[in-house]
Design a protein around this motif. Structure first.
Motif, PDB file in Angstrom:
ATOM      1  N   UNK A   1      42.394  50.237  36.737  1.00  0.00           N
ATOM      2  CA  UNK A   1      43.012  50.919  37.253  1.00  0.00           C
ATOM      3  C   UNK A   1      43.399  51.042  38.817  1.00  0.00           C
ATOM      4  N   UNK A   2      43.596  51.215  39.487  1.00  0.00           N
ATOM      5  CA  UNK A   2      44.087  51.153  40.929  1.00  0.00           C
ATOM      6  C   UNK A   2      44.884  52.546  41.570  1.00  0.00           C
ATOM      7  N   UNK A   3      44.858  53.198  41.177  1.00  0.00           N
ATOM      8  CA  UNK A   3      46.404  54.756  41.081  1.00  0.00           C
ATOM      9  C   UNK A   3      47.142  53.924  41.029  1.00  0.00           C
ATOM     10  N   UNK A   4      48.174  54.488  42.426  1.00  0.00           N
ATOM     11  CA  UNK A   4      49.646  54.633  42.341  1.00  0.00           C
ATOM     12  C   UNK A   4      49.924  53.107  41.800  1.00  0.00           C
ATOM     13  N   UNK A   5      49.372  51.828  42.694  1.00  0.00           N
ATOM     14  CA  UNK A   5      49.186  51.038  42.970  1.00  0.00           C
ATOM     15  C   UNK A   5      49.106  49.955  41.101  1.00  0.00           C
ATOM     16  N   UNK A   6      48.612  50.578  40.322  1.00  0.00           N
ATOM     17  CA  UNK A   6      48.698  50.540  39.121  1.00  0.00           C
ATOM     18  C   UNK A   6      47.639  49.967  38.785  1.00  0.00           C
ATOM     19  N   UNK A   7      47.360  48.637  37.835  1.00  0.00           N
ATOM     20  CA  UNK A   7      46.584  47.974  36.764  1.00  0.00           C
ATOM     21  C   UNK A   7      46.055  46.491  37.828  1.00  0.00           C
ATOM     22  N   UNK A   8      45.121  45.762  37.874  1.00  0.00           N
ATOM     23  CA  UNK A   8      44.828  44.625  38.678  1.00  0.00           C
ATOM     24  C   UNK A   8      43.272  44.217  37.660  1.00  0.00           C
ATOM     25  N   UNK A   9      43.940  42.768  37.572  1.00  0.00           N
ATOM     26  CA  UNK A   9      42.700  42.077  36.803  1.00  0.00           C
ATOM     27  C   UNK A   9      42.665  40.693  37.737  1.00  0.00           C
ATOM     28  N   UNK A  10      41.795  39.803  37.664  1.00  0.00           N
ATOM     29  CA  UNK A  10      41.717  37.987  38.526  1.00  0.00           C
ATOM     30  C   UNK A  10      41.082  37.209  37.457  1.00  0.00           C
ATOM     31  N   UNK A  11      41.662  35.940  37.566  1.00  0.00           N
ATOM     32  CA  UNK A  11      41.011  34.779  36.464  1.00  0.00           C
ATOM     33  C   UNK A  11      40.921  34.035  37.570  1.00  0.00           C
ATOM     34  N   UNK A  12      40.644  32.369  36.684  1.00  0.00           N
ATOM     35  CA  UNK A  12      40.174  31.433  38.027  1.00  0.00           C
ATOM     36  C   UNK A  12      40.857  31.020  37.108  1.00  0.00           C
ATOM     37  N   UNK A  13      42.207  29.990  37.482  1.00  0.00           N
ATOM     38  CA  UNK A  13      43.089  29.401  36.922  1.00  0.00           C
ATOM     39  C   UNK A  13      42.255  28.017  37.004  1.00  0.00           C
ATOM     40  N   UNK A  14      43.508  26.865  36.085  1.00  0.00           N
ATOM     41  CA  UNK A  14      42.911  25.362  35.184  1.00  0.00           C
ATOM     42  C   UNK A  14      42.079  24.010  36.386  1.00  0.00           C
ATOM     43  N   UNK A  15      42.552  25.084  37.802  1.00  0.00           N
ATOM     44  CA  UNK A  15      42.166  24.118  39.246  1.00  0.00           C
ATOM     45  C   UNK A  15      40.662  24.502  39.937  1.00  0.00           C
ATOM     46  N   UNK A  16      40.495  25.681  39.319  1.00  0.00           N
ATOM     47  CA  UNK A  16      39.839  27.024  39.773  1.00  0.00           C
ATOM     48  C   UNK A  16      39.274  27.611  41.384  1.00  0.00           C
ATOM     49  N   UNK A  17      40.777  27.877  40.648  1.00  0.00           N
ATOM     50  CA  UNK A  17      41.558  29.299  42.172  1.00  0.00           C
ATOM     51  C   UNK A  17      40.851  29.896  41.324  1.00  0.00           C
ATOM     52  N   UNK A  18      40.452  31.240  42.681  1.00  0.00           N
ATOM     53  CA  UNK A  18      40.998  32.583  42.169  1.00  0.00           C
ATOM     54  C   UNK A  18      42.788  33.363  42.141  1.00  0.00           C
ATOM     55  N   UNK A  19      43.401  33.654  41.083  1.00  0.00           N
ATOM     56  CA  UNK A  19      43.891  34.919  40.798  1.00  0.00           C
ATOM     57  C   UNK A  19      44.317  35.677  40.101  1.00  0.00           C
ATOM     58  N   UNK A  20      45.332  36.996  40.745  1.00  0.00           N
ATOM     59  CA  UNK A  20      45.149  37.897  40.847  1.00  0.00           C
ATOM     60  C   UNK A  20      47.271  38.004  40.144  1.00  0.00           C
ATOM     61  N   UNK A  21      46.509  38.794  39.665  1.00  0.00           N
ATOM     62  CA  UNK A  21      47.967  39.918  38.493  1.00  0.00           C
ATOM     63  C   UNK A  21      47.710  41.219  39.088  1.00  0.00           C
ATOM     64  N   UNK A  22      48.960  41.856  39.042  1.00  0.00           N
ATOM     65  CA  UNK A  22      49.681  43.250  38.890  1.00  0.00           C
ATOM     66  C   UNK A  22      50.028  44.250  38.734  1.00  0.00           C
ATOM     67  N   UNK A  23      49.906  44.845  37.245  1.00  0.00           N
ATOM     68  CA  UNK A  23      50.935  45.290  36.758  1.00  0.00           C
ATOM     69  C   UNK A  23      51.122  46.583  37.787  1.00  0.00           C
ATOM     70  N   UNK A  24      52.085  47.122  37.607  1.00  0.00           N
ATOM     71  CA  UNK A  24      52.372  48.833  37.837  1.00  0.00           C
ATOM     72  C   UNK A  24      51.888  49.580  36.527  1.00  0.00           C
ATOM     73  N   UNK A  25      52.540  49.430  34.984  1.00  0.00           N
ATOM     74  CA  UNK A  25      51.860  50.119  33.902  1.00  0.00           C
ATOM     75  C   UNK A  25      50.707  49.455  33.378  1.00  0.00           C
ATOM     76  N   UNK A  26      50.265  50.091  32.480  1.00  0.00           N
ATOM     77  CA  UNK A  26      49.439  49.989  31.548  1.00  0.00           C
ATOM     78  C   UNK A  26      49.905  48.977  30.827  1.00  0.00           C
TER      79      UNK A  26
END
Length: 123
Positions: A98-123
């Motif tokens: 949880x990052x406050x008013x901006x909601x939630x974030x997470x990061x994953x490594x995709x199938x190719x080796x790139x860093x990819x981030x996810x953002x959602x406003x609610x839980x």
């Protein structure tokens, strides 16, 4: 310029694998094209709407990396996206937080080796 990013390209080495990964994880359909000799798979784009869209890109100038720019994908709920990504072998690089008013974030490594981030406003 309210949203200055117009288009992004995510480097891939195996287009079929990358399309399978992104379509499953983001629950969307990509469209394949060849542009200037490069294989591309485009994410949906809603013209006239805020935000950017982009493509997966394969070719000699496209090199996957976890150290370059990080693209954040807006999702309704991070948990099912993380579950789909992990089912496809993705590594969680930064767990959901949880990052406050901006909601939630997470990061994953995709199938190719790139860093990819996810953002959602609610839980």
């Amino acid at each position: 310029m309210a949203n200055p990013v117009y288009h992004f390209e995510i480097p891939v080495t195996n287009m079929d694998r990358a399309i399978t990964f992104y379509e499953a994880v983001l629950a969307t359909k990509l469209s394949r094209e060849t542009i200037d000799g490069y294989e591309m798979a485009f994410f949906p784009r809603a013209d006239g709407k805020p935000g950017a869209s982009g493509a997966l890109a394969k070719g000699d100038v496209y090199v996957p990396s976890k150290t370059g720019a990080i693209i954040y994908f807006d999702v309704e709920d991070i948990d099912p996206v993380l579950a789909r990504a992990k089912a496809l072998g993705a590594k969680v690089l930064y767990p959901k937080k949880h990052i406050g008013p901006a909601g939630y974030v997470a990061e994953i490594e995709d199938s190719e080796g790139n860093r990819l981030a996810l953002n959602a406003l609610s839980d």
